[in-house]
Design an enzyme around this catalytic site. Sequence first.
Site, short mmCIF file in Angstrom:
data_model
loop_
_atom_site.label_atom_id
_atom_site.label_comp_id
_atom_site.label_asym_id
_atom_site.label_seq_id
_atom_site.Cartn_x
_atom_site.Cartn_y
_atom_site.Cartn_z
N CYS A 224 -5.90 -9.55 3.02
CA CYS A 224 -6.89 -8.71 3.69
C CYS A 224 -8.28 -9.30 3.92
O CYS A 224 -8.86 -9.08 4.98
CB CYS A 224 -7.00 -7.39 2.96
SG CYS A 224 -5.47 -6.46 3.15
N VAL B 157 0.83 -1.21 0.00
CA VAL B 157 0.00 0.00 0.00
C VAL B 157 0.86 1.26 0.00
O VAL B 157 0.71 2.13 -0.86
CB VAL B 157 -0.97 -0.01 1.21
CG1 VAL B 157 -1.63 1.34 1.39
CG2 VAL B 157 -2.02 -1.07 1.00
N PHE C 59 -1.99 -15.36 -4.87
CA PHE C 59 -3.41 -15.43 -4.47
C PHE C 59 -4.34 -14.96 -5.57
O PHE C 59 -5.55 -15.18 -5.52
CB PHE C 59 -3.66 -14.69 -3.16
CG PHE C 59 -3.78 -13.19 -3.26
CD1 PHE C 59 -2.66 -12.39 -3.27
CD2 PHE C 59 -5.03 -12.59 -3.35
CE1 PHE C 59 -2.78 -11.01 -3.36
CE2 PHE C 59 -5.17 -11.22 -3.42
CZ PHE C 59 -4.03 -10.42 -3.44
N1 LIG Z 1 -2.14 -5.18 0.39
C1 LIG Z 1 -3.20 -4.54 -0.04
O1 LIG Z 1 -3.60 -4.68 -1.20
C2 LIG Z 1 -3.96 -3.63 0.85
C3 LIG Z 1 -3.63 -3.48 2.19
N2 LIG Z 1 -4.34 -2.63 2.99
C4 LIG Z 1 -3.96 -2.43 4.39
O2 LIG Z 1 -2.78 -1.61 4.40
C5 LIG Z 1 -1.91 -1.99 5.47
C6 LIG Z 1 -0.54 -2.33 4.91
O3 LIG Z 1 -0.67 -3.45 4.07
P1 LIG Z 1 0.52 -3.91 3.11
O4 LIG Z 1 1.12 -2.73 2.46
O5 LIG Z 1 -0.02 -5.01 2.30
O6 LIG Z 1 1.55 -4.49 4.21
P2 LIG Z 1 3.08 -4.87 3.98
O7 LIG Z 1 3.39 -5.90 5.00
O8 LIG Z 1 3.35 -5.12 2.54
O9 LIG Z 1 3.86 -3.51 4.36
C7 LIG Z 1 3.92 -2.99 5.63
C8 LIG Z 1 5.34 -2.45 5.85
O10 LIG Z 1 5.37 -1.72 7.06
C9 LIG Z 1 6.67 -1.86 7.60
N3 LIG Z 1 6.67 -1.43 9.00
C10 LIG Z 1 6.05 -2.02 10.06
N4 LIG Z 1 6.27 -1.29 11.17
C11 LIG Z 1 7.01 -0.21 10.81
C12 LIG Z 1 7.54 0.91 11.52
N5 LIG Z 1 7.30 1.08 12.81
N6 LIG Z 1 8.28 1.80 10.84
C13 LIG Z 1 8.51 1.64 9.50
N7 LIG Z 1 8.03 0.61 8.79
C14 LIG Z 1 7.29 -0.31 9.43
C15 LIG Z 1 6.99 -3.33 7.39
O11 LIG Z 1 8.40 -3.55 7.44
C16 LIG Z 1 6.40 -3.55 5.99
O12 LIG Z 1 7.38 -3.40 4.97
C17 LIG Z 1 -2.61 -3.15 6.18
O13 LIG Z 1 -3.34 -2.62 7.25
C18 LIG Z 1 -3.57 -3.68 5.13
O14 LIG Z 1 -4.69 -4.27 5.70
C19 LIG Z 1 -5.38 -1.88 2.51
C20 LIG Z 1 -5.73 -1.96 1.18
C21 LIG Z 1 -5.05 -2.83 0.25
O1 LIG Z 2 -8.06 -4.27 1.66
C1 LIG Z 2 -7.44 -4.86 0.78
O2 LIG Z 2 -6.37 -5.43 0.95
C2 LIG Z 2 -7.99 -4.96 -0.60
O3 LIG Z 2 -8.61 -6.27 -0.69
C3 LIG Z 2 -9.13 -6.60 -1.95
O4 LIG Z 2 -8.10 -6.56 -2.94
P1 LIG Z 2 -7.11 -7.81 -3.18
O5 LIG Z 2 -7.17 -8.72 -2.01
O6 LIG Z 2 -5.81 -7.23 -3.56
O7 LIG Z 2 -7.66 -8.55 -4.48
P2 LIG Z 2 -9.13 -8.95 -5.00
O8 LIG Z 2 -9.18 -8.68 -6.44
O9 LIG Z 2 -10.19 -8.36 -4.16
O10 LIG Z 2 -9.13 -10.52 -4.82
C4 LIG Z 2 -9.12 -11.13 -3.53
C5 LIG Z 2 -9.29 -12.64 -3.69
O11 LIG Z 2 -10.61 -12.96 -4.12
C6 LIG Z 2 -10.55 -13.79 -5.28
N1 LIG Z 2 -11.75 -13.49 -6.12
C7 LIG Z 2 -12.01 -12.21 -6.50
C8 LIG Z 2 -13.13 -11.92 -7.25
C9 LIG Z 2 -14.00 -12.96 -7.62
O12 LIG Z 2 -15.04 -12.76 -8.30
N2 LIG Z 2 -13.70 -14.23 -7.22
C10 LIG Z 2 -12.60 -14.52 -6.47
O13 LIG Z 2 -12.38 -15.69 -6.11
C11 LIG Z 2 -9.24 -13.43 -5.94
O14 LIG Z 2 -8.80 -14.43 -6.80
C12 LIG Z 2 -8.36 -13.26 -4.72
O15 LIG Z 2 -7.89 -14.49 -4.26
C13 LIG Z 2 -10.17 -5.55 -2.37
O16 LIG Z 2 -10.62 -5.83 -3.68
C14 LIG Z 2 -9.58 -4.14 -2.32
O17 LIG Z 2 -10.59 -3.17 -2.59
C15 LIG Z 2 -9.01 -3.89 -0.92
O18 LIG Z 2 -8.40 -2.62 -0.86
#
Ligand SMILES: NC(=O)C1=CN([C@@H]2O[C@H](COP(=O)(O)OP(=O)(O)OC[C@H]3O[C@@H](n4cnc5c(N)ncnc54)[C@H](O)[C@@H]3O)[C@@H](O)[C@H]2O)C=CC1
Ligand SMILES: O=C(O)[C@H]1O[C@H](OP(=O)(O)OP(=O)(O)OC[C@H]2O[C@@H](n3ccc(=O)[nH]c3=O)[C@H](O)[C@@H]2O)[C@H](O)[C@@H](O)[C@@H]1O
Length: 492
Positions: free
Chosen positions: A288, A27, A350
Amino acid sequence: MRLAKINGDFCLYMTLSRICCIGAGYVGGPTCTIIADKCPDVTVTVTDLSQDRINQWNSDDLPIYEPGLDEIVRRRRNKNLFFSTDVKKAVIEAELIFICVNTPTKNYGLGKGRAADLKYVEAAARMIAEVANQSKIVVEKSTVPVKAAESISNILKANQRRGVQYQVLSNPEFLAEGTAVNDLLNPDRVLIGGEQTKEGREAVESLCWIYSHWVPRENIITMNTWSSELSKLAANAFLAQRISSINAMSAICEMTGADVTEVAHAVGTDTRIGNKFLKASVGFGGSCFQKDVLNMVYLCECLNLPEVAAYWQQVININEYQKRRFANRIIESLFNTVTNKKLAVFGFSFKKDTGDTRESAAIYVCKYLTDEGANLRIYDPKVTDKKIFSELTNPLMCEDPERVKELVTTYPDPYEAANGTHALVICTEWDQFTTLDYSRIYQKMLKPAFIFDGRLILDHEALMKIGFQVVTIGKKLQRSNVHRSFSTSSQS
Ligand SMILES: NC(=O)C1=CN([C@@H]2O[C@H](COP(=O)(O)OP(=O)(O)OC[C@H]3O[C@@H](n4cnc5c(N)ncnc54)[C@H](O)[C@@H]3O)[C@@H](O)[C@H]2O)C=CC1
Ligand SMILES: O=C(O)[C@H]1O[C@H](OP(=O)(O)OP(=O)(O)OC[C@H]2O[C@@H](n3ccc(=O)[nH]c3=O)[C@H](O)[C@@H]2O)[C@H](O)[C@@H](O)[C@@H]1O
């Protein structure tokens, strides 16, 4: 300072010149890259404790694979976009700080297995309070339980230096992996929650100012902090619920002769329902959906709402059932045993277009198959061998890592992976799997050669013409593939 009119009232807000992000993950990295690209007058520093991650962001080999991202990073890096491990310096210099750290499901203590672990968020807040020598807007972008912003605010205010003021905003992120660049450039909405005070509204406006460089103002929704926090959990819960709903339908389809793709089409053409997120699959994965639904379940339990908790828990239960069901179908179709059989697994991430394996359905399918003694030959275009083995030997998943290492081999090429196998199992919907030469693959497989399409992406008629026995999700099995009634065995 500038003047804006919000809800009929005029309010002043600050334009920003320096922002920083704590957490350079899936993110923090992409979000801040887009901000830097769209706001060339703003200096953006993305920080992380992990030196490796920051080194990768500063190299040609970014730590995450996200189509289109490399080019934008290259365009802005070392101009107004910086990646650094010097978190404190970046925090001191910034007017606005995004907290984008991980909030995984707790695996210890109170709320184990359900509550979100907020230790990284809390550490970030404490560090900000420790070093900040001027007022800051702190933006919670990590997904958190309702009222986390209030906790951050309490920590900051209890430790604030004289003359330093804080405003804490909630600005959840809705990007999906694999489409992050497009999602960030063209968001359906940007959500900002803040305190309903003059200072709170000013802080909200400052963040609006950043987004309004490229997002139409009517797509930026502002509300109170708690609504914003809950809206993020609600959005993910609704999306996950749709997948579990269609996957539940897929089980009915397999027993009745209905075809889940046709059912999804018929249901989705109702404009009140809509056609997105109705693709049946081997089960949803990703970092997530499960985490956030469990977070919601825990929240409901803490609020003494057991019926609501049970409702959301069922979304997770159906997902577990779907992954297990798919693995059981493989075993049953292969004459009720996969012990010592060779199975090629196509796809480990995934979903397509990402190298992320967190909570991937493939991990569970592979676990169930190796528990039965199957030899797995895994191919994924973007997931490294190291990541595959670390997922499959994770102590939470696996009791005997040495045995898993004996049973699993990774391959850099799908044809090699399929060579000499009894079956091919599609776990991820990578586009390239639809264009492989399946006649060539068939020639080199043991007969009868099986394909298990866990993503409904292949041309099943064409595969059957080649000679494959095809088993997929949400369609009645071919008579020849049924060796034991699925309804009786899947209950065991
Ligand atoms: N992965 C996704 O597609 C999405 C994730 N989110 C949310 O966003 C948040 C972050 O998710 P990701 O980016 O996937 O996690 P991530 O695990 O890829 O990145 C988090 C980073 O924060 C760093 N970190 C932790 N504590 C720290 C500190 N005190 N100072 C500096 N760096 C620190 C870690 O080393 C890591 O690199 C989560 O709450 C997740 O639920 C929301 C929408 C989409
Ligand atoms: O909070 C988050 O982390 C994010 O989680 C999801 O995004 P993401 O997990 O990256 O990917 P998706 O496209 O939502 O797929 C999630 C899982 O559902 C599966 N999926 C998705 C859609 C579908 O119709 N069927 C299905 O099995 C995908 O293959 C995957 O394993 C949401 O789509 C984002 O809006 C949100 O920000």
